[in-house]
Write a protein that holds these residues in place. Structure first.
Motif, PDB file in Angstrom:
ATOM      1  N   ASP A  90      -9.633   6.131  -4.159  1.00 58.63           N
ATOM      2  CA  ASP A  90      -8.466   5.965  -5.040  1.00 58.63           C
ATOM      3  C   ASP A  90      -8.011   4.516  -5.095  1.00 58.63           C
ATOM      4  O   ASP A  90      -7.242   4.133  -5.974  1.00 58.63           O
ATOM      5  N   ALA A  91      -8.386   3.736  -4.080  1.00 57.89           N
ATOM      6  CA  ALA A  91      -7.929   2.339  -4.031  1.00 57.89           C
ATOM      7  C   ALA A  91      -8.964   1.510  -3.270  1.00 57.89           C
ATOM      8  O   ALA A  91      -9.743   2.039  -2.476  1.00 57.89           O
TER       9      ALA A  91
ATOM     10  N   ILE B 194       0.843  -1.201   0.000  1.00 55.30           N
ATOM     11  CA  ILE B 194       0.000   0.000   0.000  1.00 55.30           C
ATOM     12  C   ILE B 194       0.880   1.255   0.000  1.00 55.30           C
ATOM     13  O   ILE B 194       0.538   2.238  -0.641  1.00 55.30           O
ATOM     14  N   ARG B 195       2.046   1.168   0.635  1.00 55.60           N
ATOM     15  CA  ARG B 195       2.961   2.324   0.587  1.00 55.60           C
ATOM     16  C   ARG B 195       3.416   2.572  -0.849  1.00 55.60           C
ATOM     17  O   ARG B 195       3.541   3.710  -1.277  1.00 55.60           O
ATOM     18  N   SER B 196       3.593   1.480  -1.595  1.00 54.92           N
ATOM     19  CA  SER B 196       4.106   1.638  -2.961  1.00 54.92           C
ATOM     20  C   SER B 196       3.094   2.333  -3.882  1.00 54.92           C
ATOM     21  O   SER B 196       3.443   2.758  -4.979  1.00 54.92           O
ATOM     22  N   LEU B 197       1.845   2.436  -3.451  1.00 54.91           N
ATOM     23  CA  LEU B 197       0.841   3.106  -4.295  1.00 54.91           C
ATOM     24  C   LEU B 197       0.981   4.628  -4.240  1.00 54.91           C
ATOM     25  O   LEU B 197       0.369   5.338  -5.018  1.00 54.91           O
ATOM     26  N   GLY B 198       1.766   5.141  -3.284  1.00 57.57           N
ATOM     27  CA  GLY B 198       1.900   6.600  -3.156  1.00 57.57           C
ATOM     28  C   GLY B 198       0.748   7.167  -2.347  1.00 57.57           C
ATOM     29  O   GLY B 198      -0.038   6.419  -1.765  1.00 57.57           O
ATOM     30  N   PRO B 199       0.630   8.503  -2.298  1.00 54.59           N
ATOM     31  CA  PRO B 199      -0.392   9.114  -1.446  1.00 54.59           C
ATOM     32  C   PRO B 199      -1.807   8.743  -1.895  1.00 54.59           C
ATOM     33  O   PRO B 199      -2.091   8.719  -3.096  1.00 54.59           O
ATOM     34  N   LEU B 200      -2.671   8.425  -0.941  1.00 54.87           N
ATOM     35  CA  LEU B 200      -4.066   8.070  -1.243  1.00 54.87           C
ATOM     36  C   LEU B 200      -4.982   8.995  -0.451  1.00 54.87           C
ATOM     37  O   LEU B 200      -4.784   9.178   0.745  1.00 54.87           O
ATOM     38  N   ARG B 201      -5.971   9.555  -1.133  1.00 55.33           N
ATOM     39  CA  ARG B 201      -6.900  10.447  -0.421  1.00 55.33           C
ATOM     40  C   ARG B 201      -8.030   9.653   0.233  1.00 55.33           C
ATOM     41  O   ARG B 201      -8.433   9.898   1.340  1.00 55.33           O
TER      42      ARG B 201
END
Ligand code: TXA
Ligand code: MG
Length: 361
Positions: free
Chosen positions: A330-331, A270-277
């Motif tokens: 976003d995810a 989940i960190r590898s996805l970058g910032p998530l709103r």
């Protein structure tokens, strides 16, 4: 393929079935309700009709179709007599077992792999010597099959690799303009595809795709231990079930699975996805707490819960994924239960694993 039809959607009554029959007899493709997921049906005996299915779905030619049969044809003898199954390539133990499974599970969500007979073109089987057959349980589709008196090839009515449709509106969203007619038979009651089983010469049963019939049920019917084709996510295409792509049933949003025994791997992913709103969090029963401390603190959560009963969860699974995919999140994060070995959990696990495959390696 260009848009060529003004797609109609009709409630699946006698008039709509009559209209669908005419279209199918003319070699066209029709969206149909089944008890598992909606299908895209055409005359399995005509190569040009089969070709239209592949075109409408954008399906690769190496992925075979399942052939659906009227309930009145549901015996091995009839399938052999009609040239649909090549009985000469079946041993006596296979015949017995095939007949037992047909009697027990048809109509219903079980697809049997059998030797393809001369009445079916090679394209329906994607060139394989075998083919999947089933008698579906939905009254509307059974009515259409009886009305046509034809074997109907029908894959799930989604564009290739996307989430299978469990309502007529999903078929419209996937295939508007690409097919002339959709029969609306209400929400599909099983919600995941049929279980596909193959037999070897000695009559040993193997599950090629988990689905609406559980392994335990097959074991108690057959009196044998039933093995399964374990999913090998290192491979893109499995040799035995050519259609079982590693990435399948895929939402367009990043979709990650959180397994109780894989918390660290999840945290890294989940960190590898970058910032998530915003994250849509899907759980079964009350396991949402498992995600605590693992999700990016800046992201807001939209929680969605499916029942811990696997049949009820399966029924709602694809619709829920579809809804979450079109939500503002976003995810999508799915929290899986600990024990996925029984009932319809293997099927749910399989679909979710494929749905998340793109974001899991
Ligand atoms: O519940 C269902 O089975 C739904 C509804 C519409 O009946 N149909 C469905 O079809 O799921 P489809 O095309 O989405 O999946 C069919 C799968 C193929 O991907 C392939 O893996 C398997 O059936 N199949 C067909 N013929 C096969 C064969 N000869 N050997 C191994 N697998 C086969
Ligand atoms: Mg499919």
């Amino acid at each position: 393929m260009s848009v060529k039809f003004d797609t109609q959607c009709l409630s699946c009554g006698p008039e709509a079935i009559a209209q669908a029959t005419l279209l199918i007899r003319a070699g066209q493709v029709v969206g149909v309700p089944t008890e598992t997921v909606y299908g895209l049906a055409a005359d399995a005996t005509r190569p040009e009709a089969v070709q239209r299915i592949y075109e409408a779905k954008g399906r690769p030619a190496h992925n075979p179709l399942i052939v659906h049969l009227p309930a009145s044809w549901a015996s091995l003898e009839q399938l052999v007599a009609k040239g649909l199954v090549d009985g000469t390539r079946l041993g006596s133990r296979e015949r017995e077992l095939a007949s037992l499974l047909m009697q027990t599970y048809w109509p219903g969500p079980l697809t049997l792999i059998l030797p393809r007979g001369p009445a079916l073109p090679t394209s329906v089987a994607a060139g394989l010597p075998t083919l999947g057959f089933r008698v579906p349980q939905h009254a509307g589709f059974l009515g259409l099959l009886e009305s046509c008196q034809l074997p109907l090839a029908a894959p799930s009515a989604n564009r290739s690799n996307r989430i299978s449709p469990t309502e007529a509106a999903h078929v419209m969203a996937e295939l508007r303009g690409r097919i002339p007619l959709i029969l609306d038979g209400g929400p599909a009651p099983v919600g995941v595809e049929s279980t596909i089983v193959a037999m070897d010469r000695g009559g040993a049963l193997r599950i090629l795709r988990y689905g609406g019939v559980s392994r335990e049920d097959l074991e108690s019917t057959s009196g044998q231990v039933v093995s399964s084709l374990e999913m090998n996510l290192a491979q893109t295409v499995l040799i035995e079930a050519p259609g079982m792509m590693r990435e399948h049933y895929a939402p367009s949003k990043p979709t990650l699975l959180l397994r109780p025994d894989g918390l660290q791997a999840f945290a890294a992913r989940i960190r590898s996805l970058g910032p998530l709103r915003q994250i849509a969090l899907l759980s079964f029963g009350q396991r949402a707490d498992l995600a605590e401390g693992l999700l990016p603190p800046e992201a807001s959560l939209v929680e969605c819960e499916l029942p811990l009963d696997s049949k009820q969860a399966a029924q709602l699974l694809f619709k829920t994924l579809r809804d979450l995919d079109s939500s503002p999140a976003d995810a999508i994060v799915v929290i899986l239960p600990q024990d996925l070995s029984r009932e319809l959990w293997p099927a749910i696990n399989d679909r979710l694993t494929r749905a998340s495959a793109r974001w899991s390696s």
